[in-house]
Design a protein around this motif. Structure first.
Motif, PDB file in Angstrom:
ATOM      1  N   ILE A  84       8.037 -18.250  11.318  1.00 30.13           N
ATOM      2  CA  ILE A  84       7.255 -18.426   9.786  1.00 30.13           C
ATOM      3  C   ILE A  84       8.075 -18.206   8.842  1.00 30.13           C
ATOM      4  N   VAL A 329       6.159 -22.970   8.672  1.00 30.05           N
ATOM      5  CA  VAL A 329       5.924 -22.533   9.982  1.00 30.05           C
ATOM      6  C   VAL A 329       6.821 -23.532  11.039  1.00 30.05           C
ATOM      7  N   VAL A 358      -2.455 -18.869   8.642  1.00 27.26           N
ATOM      8  CA  VAL A 358      -1.704 -17.289   8.110  1.00 27.26           C
ATOM      9  C   VAL A 358      -2.743 -16.978   8.369  1.00 27.26           C
ATOM     10  N   PRO A 367       3.388 -12.253   5.333  1.00 26.46           N
ATOM     11  CA  PRO A 367       3.027 -13.331   6.333  1.00 26.46           C
ATOM     12  C   PRO A 367       2.742 -12.108   7.310  1.00 26.46           C
ATOM     13  N   ALA A 370       0.898 -16.610  12.376  1.00 18.67           N
ATOM     14  CA  ALA A 370       1.173 -17.715  11.907  1.00 18.67           C
ATOM     15  C   ALA A 370       0.929 -18.952  13.799  1.00 18.67           C
TER      16      ALA A 370
END
Length: 558
Positions: A84, A329, A358, A367, A370
């Motif tokens: 990601i 992603v 996510v 993030p 994911a």
């Protein structure tokens, strides 16, 4: 010399130990102790000024659980952070805009205000009801209905997700808002706030269905669920669902006079997707004055509101400071967040139109993990906390799979992203009206605390559906109720004081069904005459839901 070194180390050790002890004594106060402190202080706050000062003191206190850290996640096979990519836009991009001494984590209790204030009630998205119902429920009874206006293309009433807010305002807040005088004077007044496909936000009395003030015209149809501030402040948060007149985006209104305080345009050159709707229902961290919401443009929004609420003079203002995050992603080209964010401590979770799930770290604005592409996921993730670990319950539609596919129902470890179990149910695709999971699941409590309950649309035939109760630990099916008509509307769970559970499920031909939570046995049903896509909210024994036929209903659970 050795003696001097030993003495220095001894002093250092003593000082360090004292610091650690002080940290734990001040920072790690229990929620129970803090709740008791809050209640004691509130009982002693007799004037508005005292209440304001107390409020500031409570919200400024370091009463958050420590953020999760991830020192060993690189060894976990399901950890997918390298797949990601993300970018930030906004002030202070590299670090959070909050004081480092105040971790940006959510309190365990979303709000101390009575009611259902956002989609599915809170940041865990597990509480579409407030209060208890009577023992031995046996039927549903329509007590009032309200006719909305209509938009030229979308009609009136409410579509998916369309849950109302139901709130019992505090007395001092009630007095400064533009409510009709009889409602300001009524003790225990509860207000229904419902967004509509006609582009209006309506305000109704829970008891009678009568309008309590003039509607707010947002100019574009509202498909998602409105929310209000969990501090009981007179602030309304509402997203536009379809462009009809003017710019589409997300708005914040004052509920003192209906004034638009802030607007986020959904069409944003920073976004990867050129679509500006907001079906996601916003949540606010009441301790840090921060709002979070996802956009169908694929952006994750964090707004430090800088709220100033002058209770005594009836004035409110905000000066939002916004950070936007865009992400990609690997292997998933679809952007768009239609579900509402689910949050625990410093972790926020969402799924997108490609089915990637996510996890976001709110303290670092990035993030954490994911999962790859599955299928369009619009139903909101629901969280349950087991031994301090958040577990996600989620499921997909049948959309990108083609005309015949499966709804993939999953339990996911929120720390690692590991899929604990997956249960598949065959479903059909119809362009614009997908099958699979559109309804947000029930997180069972009390006598059904071991169950998570899903409603799958277009199961077996194009027009039918199924409700399944799965064991939370294993995913094994415990009971099922096969439905003659499919449903997008989310089921709601209600409980008597003794802990007996009941479920209300609406469907695509206007039926409202009352079932026993422990067995799925049908007790009763009524029909309102047209499709119910929207999700209900319940306040004690009154359920509120809107239909695609232009009506908002108050229904008694008896």
């Amino acid at each position: 010399m050795k003696k001097l070194i030993f003495s220095s180390l001894t002093v250092f050790t003593i000082v360090l130990s004292a610091c650690i002890l002080f940290y734990f004594l001040t920072y790690e106060k229990s929620e129970a102790t803090l709740a008791l402190m809050d209640e004691t202080h509130r009982m002693n706050a007799h004037t508005l000024k005292e209440k304001e000062n107390l409020e500031k003191a409570i919200y400024s206190e370091s009463r958050f659980k420590k953020p999760f850290e991830y020192p060993v996640l690189m060894d976990i096979p399901h950890y997918d952070h390298h797949n990601i990519s993300y970018n930030l836009s906004g002030p202070n991009q590299k670090t959070t805009f909050h004081n480092e001494a105040t971790p940006m984590t959510f309190p365990e209790t979303y709000s101390e205000i009575k009611g259902v204030l956002t989609f599915r009630g809170n940041h865990l998205r597990d509480s579409p009801t407030f209060g208890n119902v009577s023992e031995g429920l046996s039927f549903l009874d329509i007590s009032w209905n309200f006719q909305t206006s209509s938009s030229p293309n979308w009609g009136g009433g409410t579509g998916w997700t369309g849950q109302p807010v139901v709130i019992q305002w505090e007395d001092d807040v009630k007095q400064v808002m533009n409510l009709s005088q009889p409602f300001k004077e009524r003790e225990g007044f509860v207000e229904v706030i419902q967004g509509s496909l006609d582009g209006q936000v309506y305000f109704l009395d829970l008891e009678t269905g009568e309008p309590t003030r003039k509607p707010i015209n947002v100019r574009n149809p509202i498909k998602g669920s409105v929310s209000v501030d969990p501090r009981g402040y007179p602030l309304l948060y509402v997203g536009h669902g379809i462009p009809q007149s003017g710019k589409i985006g997300f708005s914040i209104y004052s509920l003192i006079d209906g004034e638009l305080l802030h607007f986020i345009p959904g069409i944003d050159p920073f976004a990867y997707r050129n679509w500006g709707a907001f079906d996601s229902s916003a949540v606010v961290n009441r301790m840090t004055d921060t709002l979070y919401v996802g956009g169908e443009n694929g952006l994750f929004y964090s707004l430090k509101l800088h709220t100033n609420f002058d209770r005594q003079n009836g004035k409110i203002s905000i000066q939002p400071e916004t950070i936007k995050l865009r992400y990609k992603v690997s292997g998933n080209q679809y952007q768009g967040i239609e579900n509402s964010l689910a949050i625990y401590r410093n972790l926020a979770f969402f799924a997108d139109n490609g089915g990637s799930v996510v996890a976001m770290d709110l303290t670092k604005n990035k993030p954490v993990w994911a999962l790859g592409r599955s299928d369009d996921t619009d139903a909101t993730i629901v969280l349950e906390i087991e031994d301090e670990v958040p577990y996600l319950y989620t499921g997909t539609e049948v959309d990108k799979q083609g005309h015949n596919g499966k709804a993939m129902l999953r339990k996911i470890n929120g720390i690692s992203g590991e899929v604990v179990w997956q249960k598949d149910y065959a479903a059909f695709f119809l362009d614009g009206v997908n099958g699979g999971l559109l309804a947000t699941p029930i997180m069972g409590k009390k006598d059904i605390e071991d169950l998570v309950i899903f409603t799958v649309a277009r199961y077996k035939t194009m027009n039918s559906g199924v409700m399944v109760a799965l064991d939370k630990q294993t995913g094994k099916e415990v009971w099922r109720w096969e439905m003659e008509n499919y449903a997008w509307s989310s089921p709601v769970d209600v409980y008597s004081k003794s802990g007996t559970s009941y479920i209300v499920q609406a469907d695509s031909v206007g039926n409202l069904h009352l079932l026993k939570g422990a067995t799925g046995e049908l007790i009763s049903k009524i029909n309102v005459g047209s499709n119910i896509e929207a999700s209900p909210a319940v306040f004690h024994d009154t359920l509120v839901v809107a239909s695609r036929g232009g009506q908002i209903y108050g229904i008694q659970l008896k």
